[in-house]
Design a protein around this motif. Structure first.
Motif, PDB file in Angstrom:
ATOM      1  N   ASP A  59       8.491   5.626  -9.539  1.00  0.00           N
ATOM      2  CA  ASP A  59       8.090   4.247  -9.813  1.00  0.00           C
ATOM      3  C   ASP A  59       8.715   3.330  -8.768  1.00  0.00           C
ATOM      4  O   ASP A  59       9.808   2.793  -8.960  1.00  0.00           O
ATOM      5  CB  ASP A  59       8.528   3.832 -11.220  1.00  0.00           C
ATOM      6  N   PHE A  60       8.004   3.152  -7.657  1.00  0.00           N
ATOM      7  CA  PHE A  60       8.518   2.322  -6.576  1.00  0.00           C
ATOM      8  C   PHE A  60       8.219   0.844  -6.812  1.00  0.00           C
ATOM      9  O   PHE A  60       9.107  -0.001  -6.745  1.00  0.00           O
ATOM     10  CB  PHE A  60       7.925   2.769  -5.245  1.00  0.00           C
ATOM     11  N   THR A  61       6.960   0.536  -7.107  1.00  0.00           N
ATOM     12  CA  THR A  61       6.583  -0.872  -7.229  1.00  0.00           C
ATOM     13  C   THR A  61       7.272  -1.547  -8.409  1.00  0.00           C
ATOM     14  O   THR A  61       7.458  -2.758  -8.410  1.00  0.00           O
ATOM     15  CB  THR A  61       5.052  -1.015  -7.375  1.00  0.00           C
ATOM     16  N   GLY A  62       7.660  -0.758  -9.428  1.00  0.00           N
ATOM     17  CA  GLY A  62       8.338  -1.348 -10.580  1.00  0.00           C
ATOM     18  C   GLY A  62       9.845  -1.219 -10.531  1.00  0.00           C
ATOM     19  O   GLY A  62      10.524  -1.473 -11.532  1.00  0.00           O
ATOM     20  N   SER A  63      10.376  -0.833  -9.358  1.00  0.00           N
ATOM     21  CA  SER A  63      11.813  -0.556  -9.274  1.00  0.00           C
ATOM     22  C   SER A  63      12.632  -1.714  -8.723  1.00  0.00           C
ATOM     23  O   SER A  63      13.841  -1.585  -8.549  1.00  0.00           O
ATOM     24  CB  SER A  63      12.051   0.687  -8.402  1.00  0.00           C
ATOM     25  N   GLY A 118      23.799 -19.482 -11.607  1.00  0.00           N
ATOM     26  CA  GLY A 118      23.672 -20.869 -11.182  1.00  0.00           C
ATOM     27  C   GLY A 118      24.494 -21.211  -9.956  1.00  0.00           C
ATOM     28  O   GLY A 118      24.622 -22.370  -9.602  1.00  0.00           O
ATOM     29  N   LYS A 119      25.076 -20.204  -9.295  1.00  0.00           N
ATOM     30  CA  LYS A 119      26.013 -20.482  -8.208  1.00  0.00           C
ATOM     31  C   LYS A 119      25.610 -19.869  -6.872  1.00  0.00           C
ATOM     32  O   LYS A 119      26.302 -20.037  -5.885  1.00  0.00           O
ATOM     33  CB  LYS A 119      27.400 -19.972  -8.582  1.00  0.00           C
ATOM     34  N   SER A 120      24.485 -19.133  -6.826  1.00  0.00           N
ATOM     35  CA  SER A 120      24.100 -18.493  -5.582  1.00  0.00           C
ATOM     36  C   SER A 120      22.585 -18.421  -5.487  1.00  0.00           C
ATOM     37  O   SER A 120      21.860 -18.759  -6.426  1.00  0.00           O
ATOM     38  CB  SER A 120      24.694 -17.079  -5.495  1.00  0.00           C
ATOM     39  N   LEU A 121      22.092 -17.963  -4.343  1.00  0.00           N
ATOM     40  CA  LEU A 121      20.667 -17.829  -4.153  1.00  0.00           C
ATOM     41  C   LEU A 121      20.137 -16.645  -4.964  1.00  0.00           C
ATOM     42  O   LEU A 121      20.842 -15.676  -5.212  1.00  0.00           O
ATOM     43  CB  LEU A 121      20.346 -17.623  -2.672  1.00  0.00           C
ATOM     44  N   ASP A 122      18.884 -16.738  -5.365  1.00  0.00           N
ATOM     45  CA  ASP A 122      18.241 -15.613  -6.026  1.00  0.00           C
ATOM     46  C   ASP A 122      18.082 -14.473  -5.022  1.00  0.00           C
ATOM     47  O   ASP A 122      17.908 -14.704  -3.816  1.00  0.00           O
ATOM     48  CB  ASP A 122      16.858 -16.017  -6.547  1.00  0.00           C
ATOM     49  N   GLU A 123      18.129 -13.235  -5.514  1.00  0.00           N
ATOM     50  CA  GLU A 123      17.916 -12.108  -4.610  1.00  0.00           C
ATOM     51  C   GLU A 123      17.256 -10.947  -5.334  1.00  0.00           C
ATOM     52  O   GLU A 123      17.416 -10.781  -6.534  1.00  0.00           O
ATOM     53  CB  GLU A 123      19.226 -11.635  -3.982  1.00  0.00           C
ATOM     54  N   TRP A 124      16.479 -10.183  -4.561  1.00  0.00           N
ATOM     55  CA  TRP A 124      15.840  -8.988  -5.093  1.00  0.00           C
ATOM     56  C   TRP A 124      16.788  -7.810  -4.986  1.00  0.00           C
ATOM     57  O   TRP A 124      17.423  -7.601  -3.960  1.00  0.00           O
ATOM     58  CB  TRP A 124      14.555  -8.675  -4.322  1.00  0.00           C
ATOM     59  N   LEU A 125      16.868  -7.011  -6.040  1.00  0.00           N
ATOM     60  CA  LEU A 125      17.671  -5.802  -6.047  1.00  0.00           C
ATOM     61  C   LEU A 125      16.789  -4.611  -6.408  1.00  0.00           C
ATOM     62  O   LEU A 125      15.698  -4.770  -6.954  1.00  0.00           O
ATOM     63  CB  LEU A 125      18.829  -5.924  -7.044  1.00  0.00           C
ATOM     64  N   TRP A 126      17.305  -3.421  -6.111  1.00  0.00           N
ATOM     65  CA  TRP A 126      16.532  -2.194  -6.297  1.00  0.00           C
ATOM     66  C   TRP A 126      17.223  -1.289  -7.297  1.00  0.00           C
ATOM     67  O   TRP A 126      18.417  -1.028  -7.179  1.00  0.00           O
ATOM     68  CB  TRP A 126      16.379  -1.490  -4.955  1.00  0.00           C
ATOM     69  N   GLN A 152       0.830  -1.207   0.000  1.00  0.00           N
ATOM     70  CA  GLN A 152       0.000   0.000   0.000  1.00  0.00           C
ATOM     71  C   GLN A 152       0.864   1.256   0.000  1.00  0.00           C
ATOM     72  O   GLN A 152       0.571   2.229  -0.709  1.00  0.00           O
ATOM     73  CB  GLN A 152      -0.926  -0.013   1.224  1.00  0.00           C
ATOM     74  N   ALA A 153       1.942   1.227   0.800  1.00  0.00           N
ATOM     75  CA  ALA A 153       2.853   2.374   0.839  1.00  0.00           C
ATOM     76  C   ALA A 153       3.519   2.570  -0.523  1.00  0.00           C
ATOM     77  O   ALA A 153       3.689   3.699  -0.989  1.00  0.00           O
ATOM     78  CB  ALA A 153       3.913   2.173   1.928  1.00  0.00           C
ATOM     79  N   GLY A 154       3.897   1.472  -1.165  1.00  0.00           N
ATOM     80  CA  GLY A 154       4.511   1.547  -2.487  1.00  0.00           C
ATOM     81  C   GLY A 154       3.588   2.173  -3.516  1.00  0.00           C
ATOM     82  O   GLY A 154       4.019   2.982  -4.346  1.00  0.00           O
ATOM     83  N   LYS A 155       2.313   1.850  -3.448  1.00  0.00           N
ATOM     84  CA  LYS A 155       1.351   2.422  -4.386  1.00  0.00           C
ATOM     85  C   LYS A 155       1.200   3.923  -4.157  1.00  0.00           C
ATOM     86  O   LYS A 155       1.038   4.693  -5.112  1.00  0.00           O
ATOM     87  CB  LYS A 155      -0.002   1.714  -4.252  1.00  0.00           C
TER      88      LYS A 155
END
Length: 322
Positions: free
Chosen positions: A21-25, A110-118, A10-13
């Motif tokens: 553009d927060f939610t798409g960043s 293929g060598k590490s965990l997936d992660e979210w970036l900004w 909700q805060a992002g919206k």
């Protein structure tokens, strides 16, 4: 969905409505691919594969497959693992070729965990400080009443942002905090303890603050209009009639206001002593450093700046601008 994540969304919206553009960043950096949905998440940067390749998705048996399930690496080679209800043909085959072309351009490690970036920071790490700056920058360029006066290239962005907030009466003085329901011990000015702390009182009219402005008057040998916040921050003396001189004058007045507020905060939060002479010294030093660095043609000299700064706003040839 948990309450915390619902509040974040909700805060992002709300931030999106401010022009940022927060939610798409945010984007996914794929490592092993085990934590990322192949079809449902936007991990390629082009939207979800489900939406891009609808015919293939309809044929896919394992619709909950992860990226690891679909992109397998064997001896460094990429293998696609499809499970179709029937083999693609016609338009579906066209989508399959397009999908393979897209996937071939991607290089999951293929060598590490997936992660979210900004996208908002250089290192991909999200911080509220950077986000606040992005929101403020958007407001600086979008607010119609202050656009022409808010940006001064001779001082840092943080000072420009503070001045913009001051002009809009949006700094956290005690009167404003009380209006928003904060439980304060007192709404009186923390410096004089005699009057309520409004924006104009905190920045201009407190007896202790007024001593700083009188010191600036003497330093510049000019009468500064401190009748209101807008007057102090926006009025340019008629004797200054060329662009760089106006920029230097305005920058200095803004540094004065910024320094007063910083000293006030140190008094409130760190119980530091208030000394108007020290604040004047800080204004002289900060304004000299910032203007010299950002306006190369100003040609400021420290000794002249201390004795007669007005020299640099009434003698255009000394700024190298003819």
């Amino acid at each position: 969905m948990g309450t915390t994540w619902r509040h974040i969304i909700q805060a992002g919206k709300r931030i999106d409505t401010m022009g940022v553009d927060f939610t798409g960043s945010f984007y996914k950096l794929i490592g092993e691919g085990a934590g990322t949905s192949f079809w449902h998440e936007d991990w390629t940067g082009h939207g979800s594969l489900k939406n891009q390749f609808g015919r293939l998705y309809a044929l896919e048996v394992n619709k909950e497959a992860t990226v690891m399930d679909q992109l397998q690496f064997v001896d460094g080679n990429r293998n696609f693992s499809w499970v179709w209800s029937r083999y693609p043909r016609g338009r579906s085959m066209g989508e399959l070729n397009a999908l393979i072309s897209l996937l071939s351009s991607l290089q999951p490690s293929g060598k590490s965990l997936d992660e979210w970036l900004w996208k908002g920071s250089n290192d991909g790490r999200f911080t509220t400080k950077i986000l606040a700056t992005l929101v403020d920058q958007q407001k600086l360029t979008s607010h119609p009443s202050v656009t022409e006066t808010i940006v001064n290239k001779a001082i840092p962005q943080k000072v420009n942002i503070f001045i913009w907030r001051s002009l809009l009466q949006r700094i956290p003085v005690r009167v404003e905090l009380d209006k928003r329901g904060m439980d304060l011990d007192s709404v009186l000015c923390p410096l004089c303890n005699a009057e309520t702390e409004s924006v104009s009182h905190a920045l201009l009219h407190c007896d202790e603050v007024y001593k700083v402005w009188k010191g600036i008057d003497s330093w510049w040998n000019m009468d500064i209009d401190t009748s209101s916040v807008n007057a102090a921050l926006s009025t340019i003396p008629s004797s200054i009639n060329y662009a760089m001189g106006k920029t230097i004058w305005q920058a200095t007045m803004w540094v004065v206001t910024y320094s007063i507020w910083n000293a006030r905060n140190k008094k409130v939060f760190s119980n530091a002593s208030w000394n108007h002479a020290n604040i004047l010294n800080e204004v002289q030093l900060k304004s000299f450093q910032w203007i010299s660095k950002r306006l190369k043609k100003s040609n400021l000299e420290w000794s002249q700046w201390l004795i007669n700064p007005g020299y640099y706003v009434t003698h255009p040839n000394k700024q190298g601008i003819g």
